[in-house]
Motif scaffolding. Structure first.
Motif, short mmCIF file in Angstrom:
data_model
loop_
_atom_site.label_atom_id
_atom_site.label_comp_id
_atom_site.label_asym_id
_atom_site.label_seq_id
_atom_site.Cartn_x
_atom_site.Cartn_y
_atom_site.Cartn_z
N ILE A 123 -47.34 21.96 16.54
CA ILE A 123 -46.05 21.51 17.09
C ILE A 123 -45.31 22.71 17.69
CG2 ILE A 123 -43.82 20.49 16.53
CD1 ILE A 123 -45.27 18.91 14.32
N ALA A 124 -45.38 23.85 17.01
CA ALA A 124 -44.72 25.06 17.50
C ALA A 124 -45.28 25.47 18.85
CB ALA A 124 -44.87 26.18 16.49
N ASP A 125 -46.61 25.43 18.98
CA ASP A 125 -47.24 25.80 20.25
C ASP A 125 -46.79 24.87 21.37
OD1 ASP A 125 -48.54 27.85 18.98
OD2 ASP A 125 -50.44 26.78 18.78
N THR A 126 -46.72 23.58 21.09
CA THR A 126 -46.28 22.60 22.09
C THR A 126 -44.83 22.85 22.48
OG1 THR A 126 -47.81 20.96 21.21
CG2 THR A 126 -46.01 20.14 22.58
N LEU A 127 -43.96 23.07 21.49
CA LEU A 127 -42.55 23.34 21.78
C LEU A 127 -42.38 24.62 22.60
CD1 LEU A 127 -40.83 22.43 18.39
CD2 LEU A 127 -40.67 21.19 20.54
#
Length: 138
Positions: free
Chosen positions: A51-55
């Motif tokens: 999720i962090a990478d996507t954000l």
């Protein structure tokens, strides 16, 4: 601000160029996954890896796009519609970045300023200057 609408303002021109360059560089650093980028550090300290990478990718793309738009708007008139679309988006994204970095991040308000109040105050003030610039250029 009314002076800007009536005619040329060197201050607004410099503000637009500086903010455009800032967002382009910040967007590129985020997309490169720079480990020293405060936004990446804050996002990764709050949410899980995928999720962090996507954000981070979304934030980087938005910042890069807005930076390019700001620099292009120095030479090309986009009209009020495009400006009315992009500036609220970047304002929301920047407010989210302030919350992530300066409130919830590892060196944020809720984590004891990372042990260094002066660095915290310097970072928060620069973030607020950028937010103020976004609001002025909106």
């Amino acid at each position: 601000m009314s002076e800007y609408k009536r005619g040329f303002s060197l201050g607004f021109l410099l503000l637009k160029i500086g903010l455009g360059i800032f967002f382009i560089i910040s967007g590129i650093l985020i997309l490169q996954g720079s480990a020293s980028e405060p936004c990446i550090i804050a996002i990764r300290s709050i949410v899980k890896a995928r999720i962090a990478d996507t954000l981070c990718v979304v934030m980087g793309i938005v910042e890069l796009a807005v930076g390019v738009m700001l620099l292009l708007s120095v030479f090309v008139c986009f009209g009020k519609t495009l400006n009315a679309l992009f500036m609220p988006i970047i304002m929301i994204v920047w407010i989210m970045a302030i919350a992530l970095i300066d409130v919830f991040g590892s060196a944020g308000l809720l984590n004891g300023f990372g042990g260094n109040f002066m660095n915290y105050a310097s970072r928060v003030s620069s973030h607020l200057i950028i937010l103020g610039s976004i609001i002025l250029l909106k």
